[in-house]
Design a protein around this motif. Structure first.
Motif, PDB file in Angstrom:
ATOM      1  N   UNK A  14       1.000  56.883  67.493  1.00  0.00           N
ATOM      2  CA  UNK A  14       1.155  56.317  68.862  1.00  0.00           C
ATOM      3  C   UNK A  14       1.356  54.851  68.840  1.00  0.00           C
ATOM      4  N   UNK A  15       0.295  54.166  68.285  1.00  0.00           N
ATOM      5  CA  UNK A  15      -0.033  52.818  68.128  1.00  0.00           C
ATOM      6  C   UNK A  15       1.171  52.134  67.401  1.00  0.00           C
ATOM      7  N   UNK A  18       7.251  52.669  66.096  1.00  0.00           N
ATOM      8  CA  UNK A  18       8.353  52.015  65.701  1.00  0.00           C
ATOM      9  C   UNK A  18       8.406  52.669  64.138  1.00  0.00           C
ATOM     10  N   UNK A  23      10.923  52.590  68.620  1.00  0.00           N
ATOM     11  CA  UNK A  23      11.093  51.125  68.578  1.00  0.00           C
ATOM     12  C   UNK A  23      10.867  50.587  70.172  1.00  0.00           C
ATOM     13  N   UNK A  27      16.169  53.152  71.482  1.00  0.00           N
ATOM     14  CA  UNK A  27      16.021  54.098  70.118  1.00  0.00           C
ATOM     15  C   UNK A  27      15.276  55.142  70.576  1.00  0.00           C
ATOM     16  N   UNK A  61      15.253  58.981  87.825  1.00  0.00           N
ATOM     17  CA  UNK A  61      15.253  57.792  88.646  1.00  0.00           C
ATOM     18  C   UNK A  61      15.831  56.602  87.586  1.00  0.00           C
ATOM     19  N   UNK A  62      15.737  55.361  88.198  1.00  0.00           N
ATOM     20  CA  UNK A  62      16.274  54.451  87.360  1.00  0.00           C
ATOM     21  C   UNK A  62      15.488  54.258  85.862  1.00  0.00           C
ATOM     22  N   UNK A  64      14.424  56.712  84.211  1.00  0.00           N
ATOM     23  CA  UNK A  64      13.752  57.808  83.809  1.00  0.00           C
ATOM     24  C   UNK A  64      14.887  59.097  83.430  1.00  0.00           C
ATOM     25  N   UNK A 115       5.220  61.229  77.702  1.00  0.00           N
ATOM     26  CA  UNK A 115       4.206  61.393  78.129  1.00  0.00           C
ATOM     27  C   UNK A 115       3.436  59.913  78.550  1.00  0.00           C
ATOM     28  N   UNK A 116       3.799  59.162  77.524  1.00  0.00           N
ATOM     29  CA  UNK A 116       2.909  57.772  77.687  1.00  0.00           C
ATOM     30  C   UNK A 116       4.035  57.029  78.414  1.00  0.00           C
ATOM     31  N   UNK A 117       5.118  57.076  78.926  1.00  0.00           N
ATOM     32  CA  UNK A 117       5.902  56.426  79.615  1.00  0.00           C
ATOM     33  C   UNK A 117       6.169  57.279  81.167  1.00  0.00           C
ATOM     34  N   UNK A 118       5.824  58.320  81.144  1.00  0.00           N
ATOM     35  CA  UNK A 118       6.026  59.111  82.555  1.00  0.00           C
ATOM     36  C   UNK A 118       4.775  59.792  82.851  1.00  0.00           C
ATOM     37  N   UNK A 119       3.858  60.179  81.975  1.00  0.00           N
ATOM     38  CA  UNK A 119       2.818  60.920  82.288  1.00  0.00           C
ATOM     39  C   UNK A 119       3.114  62.408  82.605  1.00  0.00           C
ATOM     40  N   UNK A 143      -4.108  62.527  72.602  1.00  0.00           N
ATOM     41  CA  UNK A 143      -3.641  61.663  71.459  1.00  0.00           C
ATOM     42  C   UNK A 143      -4.909  61.218  70.618  1.00  0.00           C
TER      43      UNK A 143
END
Ligand SMILES: Nc1ncnc2c1ncn2[C@@H]1O[C@H](COP(=O)(O)OP(=O)(O)OP(=O)(O)O)[C@@H](O)[C@H]1O
Ligand SMILES: Nc1ncnc2c1ncn2[C@@H]1O[C@H](COP(=O)(O)OP(=O)(O)OP(=O)(O)O)[C@@H](O)[C@H]1O
Ligand SMILES: [Mg+2]
Ligand SMILES: [Mg+2]
Lengths: 460, 460
Positions: A14-15, A18, A23, A27, A61-62, A64, A115-119, A143
């Motif tokens: 996760x951390x 890349x 990245x 990507x 949506x924009x 997503x 999950x980390x961008x949209x939950x 995580x």
């Protein structure tokens, strides 16, 4: 003072995503599609089913996107659904066999990025072959603890006996930038997987439908013992720990690929080890002696090509001709080779003229275990070899319409990144790629010389 | 059917060690030296000590080398010796602070490579600062379980109050091929670490002794809160889980870098969130709203440069002049920027003429958190930018003796591989590298135009 901690492998990836191909939003979207399509292809081939894979990307949506991938593979057995999709470094592809998957994290990294961008959770519907139920599951990943978090679990009877897996999740992505790479990936996958029916629907509704052009699967790869060349001491100690054999000749014959009694005895003579030596009684010094001896001994039989499943020069030429319609094609398959105990086969092709575009340098198409490699071409070992070949010696000059094809299959592709973007510079691999491309170049030279001769006679 | 397994992170990096920089015996020897030198530099700087590091490579037998690295850093505390050197994904550099180390695996992968090629254990002698004893330990790694295996543990009183760490282990390596890269690495490390005394002894006894030329440490980097721009939902939920704050204004001020009450309130207005909202009562939808809002809000203060420790243009120019003795140098430091919550600073330099070699393309020197990057230049984001800059617009033509310098410091360098060979293509980073190099190019253009003018007048 300093504070010491340990982190889970999920937290590590996760951390440092890349390293796994996530990245940025362009990507990430590409890698998510790649990882799921490859999981589906593996799942179909594992069951001996002609793959039918439906990939749909829709705009939520924009920025997503909802990604949905449906296949008719073996599905995921009930007891493994949660860890297969929720535990990093968990999977079914750790055995010594050619497969697209290998690391135990690709699909999960895609869901993790969602999950980390949209939950949003991952939505799984799977009908595992050999089970009577269909499972519909919603799950997230914890995580920090690297374990799945169940959100919803439903089960219903599998009445129509279909099998397969449908995955759906939402992620932030950059479709505008990723579009050409994703379409390129789907097209090249269809090129080398003509026995698969692949359908891809873009966010705007455009459909790319690649029907099956071949009606049967190629012979599948088979699990195989490691090849004795390039063993390290860790691999040896693991074999010794689990072995049921009680003498070194049987040990070698049982645990290594294509080692018969004569070869085993000849090898043991070179390191002055008695045939009756019990492997469990070996000391650390003996392991060093064996490891060095295995590397140096030159009478090993090469790996049996039948454990691997290369494209085959017929299929490769078919794919090249159908994609590029060139004036000339030469393809070749190198003999089986191995590195670090892993057999591999390299196939090369050169295409000239016809529909091949004219570029400043040779266009390179790369395939690794039937995965098209789309990014980072110039970082890849194939590109390193292409740059180093003295093409002018074969009458091949910059600006000619030339495309090179390099396809590698192996029980382990030495990827340089966990995102499988390009292959490491491995000496044995470089040798085969160079020999393969030079053979194609010699044939192309003959064609070009012939062509020049004809043109000169026409001028007169 | 298929067999599911999970593997430990040590097993993952053992099986896929090309991802960590251990592709072959040449890279492995180089990476081993790199990882240990960087651990020693971090350990000295962590304690505020001027580093004195002694690296010795000696030939044990053909292809086997003993690597010994001794430093005067803070040493390793007694309770952490075994996991620090025997457990992958364990370390002291997981905090949000600039450091060379980050992953919790570099040094351990070096010892692991030694163990799997020679079966020799790791020999540690450490005198941790703030403790009264010196510990001498022999250990191995249990790769399948990812835990250390103690072979020998001795303790004696630390009478002379010295502190530091000496590591010694044996590994298979290819010195002949690695030599020039290792020496290049040591020289470039000395270039950007003039406050360190670095000594390197080759297998044939040749000594490279780089004495200190600067007698004090640069201001150290400091741990810092994440910058609000580019937060993801996982980071937000972890902050919320542990927070002692009970309203959103205090939450933002406490957990993010340089967010004052005015900015916090302005931000909360943009997402229609009440100032008094309790962070622990936030729903998943709120997290999404916050994450998107943080990305879009454009009134954040840029990161405070003082949390990072860049080279400084004085030091960079000094290093360039002493190494290359060029006719012209221009260096610049870009303003602080950030990506994904991580502040970074880019420094660029261009050197022309004098001792700069004439090559077909611009030579690029790259530094990331004061680590010289020696391999895979053409894969790095800096090389991507150098290729894309229209140099001819600045009167810079191929074949001119030009060297470019790109140094990046950050709380997180977005390395593309766990072997830290090159940096990922990050949009924010690309922007700063391009702006920095173009500023240097403009200055070089002025110098070249002046030089041409003088030459024309001489001709007359
Ligand atoms: N569509 C699918 N059908 C059946 N099984 C699947 C499917 N997708 C994933 N799996 C199972 O989940 C496991 C984990 O998948 P994941 O992509 O995370 O790792 P992997 O494919 O094993 O390795 P890699 O990281 O190289 O992709 C797979 O090994 C496979 O057993
Ligand atoms: N020479 C040393 N002196 C003091 N502590 C050390 C030394 N070498 C290693 N350590 C400690 O051991 C830990 C683990 O080192 P390791 O190289 O495996 O990981 P890391 O440096 O944290 O991260 P990376 O993988 O990026 O190098 C370090 O974080 C540090 O605390
Ligand atoms: Mg996978
Ligand atoms: Mg380290």
């Amino acid at each position: 003072g300093v504070t010491f901690e340990s982190i889970s492998p999920a937290d590590f990836f996760y951390r440092n995503r890349s390293i796994a191909g996530f990245d940025n939003n362009m990507r990430a979207l590409y890698t998510a599609v790649r990882e799921l399509v490859e999981n589906s292809l593996d799942a179909c081939e594992d069951g001996g089913f002609l793959p039918t894979i439906d990939v749909k990307l829709s705009e939520v949506s924009s920025n997503w996107y909802k990604l949905r991938v449906k296949d008719n593979g073996i599905g995921v057995p009930r007891d493994h659904i949660l860890p297969a999709f929720g535990q990093i470094l968990y999977g079914s592809k750790y055995e010594h066999k050619q497969a697209r998957g290998r690391f135990g994290l690709g699909g999960k990294m895609a869901f993790l990025f969602g999950q980390i961008t949209t939950s949003e959770p991952l939505h799984v519907i799977t009908a595992p072959v050999d089970e009577d139920h269909i499972f519909e599951v919603l799950l997230r990943q914890d995580i920090e603890e690297n374990k799945p978090e169940l959100v919803k679990w439903e089960r219903r009877k599998n009445r129509d006996k279909k099998h397969g897996c449908t995955l759906e999740f939402t992620l932030e992505g950059n479709w505008r930038s990723a579009k050409r790479f994703i379409i390129d990936y789907i097209e090249q996958t269809a090129l080398i997987t003509p026995y698969a029916h692949l359908k891809f629907t873009e966010p705007d509704g455009t459909i790319h439908d690649f029907k099956r052009s071949v009606k049967k699967l190629p012979p599948p790869p088979t699990p195989v013992n490691p090849h004795p060349k390039g063993m390290d001491i860790e691999q040896l100690s693991r074999l010794i720990e689990d072995t049921k054999t009680r003498d070194m000749v049987t040990f070698l014959r049982t645990h290594f690929h294509r080692v018969g009694p004569k070869t085993a005895k000849a090898f043991l003579k070179t390191i002055n080890m008695p045939f009756s030596q019990d492997p469990r009684a070996l000391k650390p010094n003996d392991l060093v002696k064996i490891a060095r001896g295995l590397e140096v001994f030159n009478k090993w039989l090469p790996p049996d090509a039948r454990v691997l499943s290369p494209l085959g020069i017929k299929l490769l030429e078919l794919g090249i001709r159908s994609t590029l319609n060139p004036e000339f094609v030469h393809v070749t398959q190198r003999p089986p080779n191995s590195y670090g105990g892993h057999p591999f086969i390299v196939e090369c092709g050169l295409a000239y003229g016809g529909g091949v575009p004219m570029k400043e340098s040779i266009i390179i198409y790369r395939f690794a275990n039937r995965i098209p490699l789309i990014f980072d071409e110039y970082k890849d070992v194939s590109a390193k070899i292409v740059r180093a070949i003295p093409w002018s010696r074969y009458r091949i000059r910059p600006g000619m319409p030339i495309a090179a094809f390099v396809a590698v299959v192996s029980t382990k592709i030495p990827f340089k990144t966990a995102g499988k973007e390009f292959i490491a510079d491995l000496t044995e691999l470089e040798y085969d790629i160079r020999m393969g491309l030079m053979e194609c170049a010699r044939n192309l030279k003959g064609h070009l010389r012939q062509k020049e001769k004809v043109q000169r006679e026409q001028v007169r």
